[in-house]
Write an enzyme that holds these catalytic residues in place. Structure first.
Site, PDB file in Angstrom:
ATOM      1  CE1 TYR A  61      -4.308   0.558  -0.366  1.00  0.00           C
ATOM      2  CE2 TYR A  61      -4.341  -1.549   0.774  1.00  0.00           C
ATOM      3  CZ  TYR A  61      -4.978  -0.600  -0.003  1.00  0.00           C
ATOM      4  OH  TYR A  61      -6.251  -0.798  -0.420  1.00  0.00           O
ATOM      5  CG  ASP A 212      -8.159  11.338 -23.573  1.00  0.00           C
ATOM      6  OD1 ASP A 212      -7.128  10.645 -23.650  1.00  0.00           O
ATOM      7  OD2 ASP A 212      -9.289  10.861 -23.313  1.00  0.00           O
ATOM      8  CB  THR A 238      -4.195   4.779 -22.137  1.00  0.00           C
ATOM      9  OG1 THR A 238      -3.792   4.863 -23.508  1.00  0.00           O
ATOM     10  CG2 THR A 238      -5.688   5.023 -22.043  1.00  0.00           C
ATOM     11  CE  LYS A 241      -6.621   3.175 -25.334  1.00  0.00           C
ATOM     12  NZ  LYS A 241      -7.754   4.132 -25.415  1.00  0.00           N
ATOM     13  NE  ARG A 247      -5.349  -3.560 -20.488  1.00  0.00           N
ATOM     14  CZ  ARG A 247      -5.897  -3.085 -21.612  1.00  0.00           C
ATOM     15  NH1 ARG A 247      -6.853  -2.185 -21.562  1.00  0.00           N
ATOM     16  NH2 ARG A 247      -5.508  -3.536 -22.783  1.00  0.00           N
TER      17      ARG A 247
HETATM   18  C1  LIG Z   1      -8.790   4.377 -24.521  1.00  0.00           C
HETATM   19  C2  LIG Z   1      -9.208   5.765 -24.225  1.00  0.00           C
HETATM   20  C3  LIG Z   1      -9.485   6.201 -22.919  1.00  0.00           C
HETATM   21  C4  LIG Z   1      -9.684   5.276 -21.739  1.00  0.00           C
HETATM   22  O1  LIG Z   1      -8.759   4.408 -21.410  1.00  0.00           O
HETATM   23  P1  LIG Z   1      -9.105   3.172 -20.416  1.00  0.00           P
HETATM   24  O2  LIG Z   1      -7.746   2.831 -19.933  1.00  0.00           O
HETATM   25  O3  LIG Z   1      -9.785   2.160 -21.241  1.00  0.00           O
HETATM   26  O4  LIG Z   1      -9.966   3.710 -19.325  1.00  0.00           O
HETATM   27  C5  LIG Z   1      -9.722   7.540 -22.705  1.00  0.00           C
HETATM   28  N1  LIG Z   1      -9.724   8.414 -23.716  1.00  0.00           N
HETATM   29  C6  LIG Z   1      -9.493   8.041 -24.987  1.00  0.00           C
HETATM   30  C7  LIG Z   1      -9.515   9.068 -26.064  1.00  0.00           C
HETATM   31  C8  LIG Z   1      -9.251   6.705 -25.292  1.00  0.00           C
HETATM   32  O5  LIG Z   1      -9.072   6.329 -26.557  1.00  0.00           O
END
Ligand SMILES: *Cc1c(COP(=O)(O)O)cnc(C)c1O
Length: 434
Positions: A61, A212, A238, A241, A247
């Site tokens: 933790y 984002d 994220t 990707k 993740r």
């Molecule tokens: C994939 C994605 C997210 C969210 O990611 P998670 O890890 O699945 O919660 C947020 N914004 C955009 C634009 C995304 O493509």
């Protein structure tokens, strides 16, 4: 089944405790090894990243932040999280980074909490045009607790900006609704984002600009796509990707006051204890992304996406907006066959060993569970070493499978050819299932 020796040793241990799950993990390893992954949001992490996740760091933790934890024994966790932050800052050229978000959606939730009060208005692209669930869908926190307004895509077939962001319309929507935050960055948008233009509009209406970059983070970090800094006030992403990490999520800013608010918003605002094993793996992935090889990888990702798009266009498929400038594309299936749906195409291609997802295209007349489009991406295929000739071969297989309408003999033949190619391109040097 065969994996690298470390994975094999790990699996043997799991098998001795839980043969059911060990069997399924091995089966998933085989599936990944023997199929072509074209889901634009997925990738294959390196063995180093994968193994950093499976460590004793998960036992701890570490609520709080380095140097200010709510639990003892955080000496090494402080060091790890500090290194992860420093590497993230170096990657994106910014002053503050929070590496604790469990996911991209959690990163957005903390960014919203830090920049808006409940009920406040923000402007974004709606999901069906390429935005994300967390950009204001009614079924998501972002649409329940805040007031989204959406800006449109340019929609005018024949116009050079067809199906691209209509910046004049973004400005008009913002002037009308005076949003507290303006969101850019998408889940299904194949074109370069003009962050400077977004910032101009945000400044004109006094909005915070949130970029984002979940999908394009790797490309942004290497200059293959323009960096959202210094234009965006807040950048969320994220890590799993195009950035090819574990993740998870990440939030960054150059503004010290905003950085404090973001830290408080994420913990204790949204999350409890950080996933320290994932933060360790993020640090490893960031170190990989800082290497020149990763920039070369990102350049190949874009080349491969463009190669796949051209291969499909040559076979009669329309690619929305006329092509791609990043790692993904949207294929308008109706242009090949009016009756073809995204739902059918996804299932038929999976049977042929090509993994994709159905996706709405701009102004799609079909519902989200059916759709007229496929979203295809090159990050995972590029990681396993595919280049121009493989991408054209894949375009051919997609066309053969879809033209056969899921008919078994053709699908099976493509499946065997896919398996053979995958055998020659083992993921991170692993050998494929026998
Ligand atoms: C994939 C994605 C997210 C969210 O990611 P998670 O890890 O699945 O919660 C947020 N914004 C955009 C634009 C995304 O493509």
């Amino acid at each position: 089944m065969s994996h690298d020796p470390v994975t094999n040793a790990m699996l043997d241990l799991v098998r001795s405790q839980d043969p059911d799950i060990a069997h399924l993990i091995a089966a998933e390893g085989d599936r990944q090894a023997s199929t072509i992954e074209l889901i634009a949001s997925e990738n294959h992490v390196s063995p180093a990243v994968q193994h950093a996740m499976g460590t004793c760091l998960t036992n701890k933790y570490a609520e709080g932040y380095p140097g200010a934890r709510y639990y003892g024994g955080c000496e090494f966790h402080d060091a790890i999280e500090t290194i992860a932050r420093e590497r993230a800052k170096e990657l994106f050229g910014c002053a503050f980074a929070n590496v604790q978000p469990h996911s991209g959606a959690q990163a957005n939730m903390a960014a919203f909490l830090a920049t808006m009060d409940p009920g406040d208005t923000f402007a974004s692209l709606v999901l069906k045009d390429g935005g994300h669930l967390s950009h204001g869908m009614k079924i998501n926190f972002s649409g329940k607790f805040y007031t989204p307004v959406h800006y449109p895509l340019h929609y005018d077939a024949g116009h050079p900006e067809h199906e691209r962001i209509d910046y004049d319309a973004v400005r008009t929507v913002c002037l009308e609704h005076k949003p507290c935050a303006l969101l850019c960055g998408y889940s299904a948008y194949p074109r370069v984002i003009n962050f400077a233009r977004f910032r101009e509009i945000a400044d004109e209406v006094g909005a915070i600009l949130i970029a984002d970059v979940a999908h394009i983070a790797g490309l942004c970090a290497t200059g293959v796509h323009p960096n959202p800094f210094p234009h965006a006030h807040v950048v969320t992403t994220t890590t799993h990707k195009t950035l090819r990490g574990p993740r998870g999520g990440l939030i960054m800013t150059n503004d010290e006051e905003l950085a404090k608010k973001i830290d408080r918003s994420l913990f204790p605002g949204v999350q409890g204890g950080p996933l320290m094993h994932m933060i360790g793996a993020k640090a490893v992935a960031f170190a990989e992304a800082l290497k020149p090889e990763f920039k070369a990888y990102c350049e190949r990702v874009v080349e491969n996406a463009q190669g796949l798009a051209k291969g499909l266009q040559a076979r009669g498929y329309r690619i929305t907006s006329g092509g791609t400038e990043n790692h993904l594309m949207l294929v308008d299936l109706r242009t090949r066959d009016e009756s073809l749906t995204g739902a059918d195409a996804e299932v038929w291609l999976e049977a042929a060993g090509i993994i994709t997802n159905k996706n709405g295209i701009p102004d799609d007349p079909r519902p989200p569970r059916v759709t007229s489009g496929l979203r295809l991406g090159s990050p995972a295929a590029t990681t396993r070493g595919f280049g121009a000739s493989e991408m054209d071969q894949i375009a051919g297989w997609i066309d053969r499978t879809l033209s056969a309408g899921g008919e078994a003999a053709t699908t099976q033949q493509v499946r065997e050819e896919v398996r053979e190619l995958c055998g020659r391109f083992p993921i991170w040097g692993e050998t494929v299932a026998g």
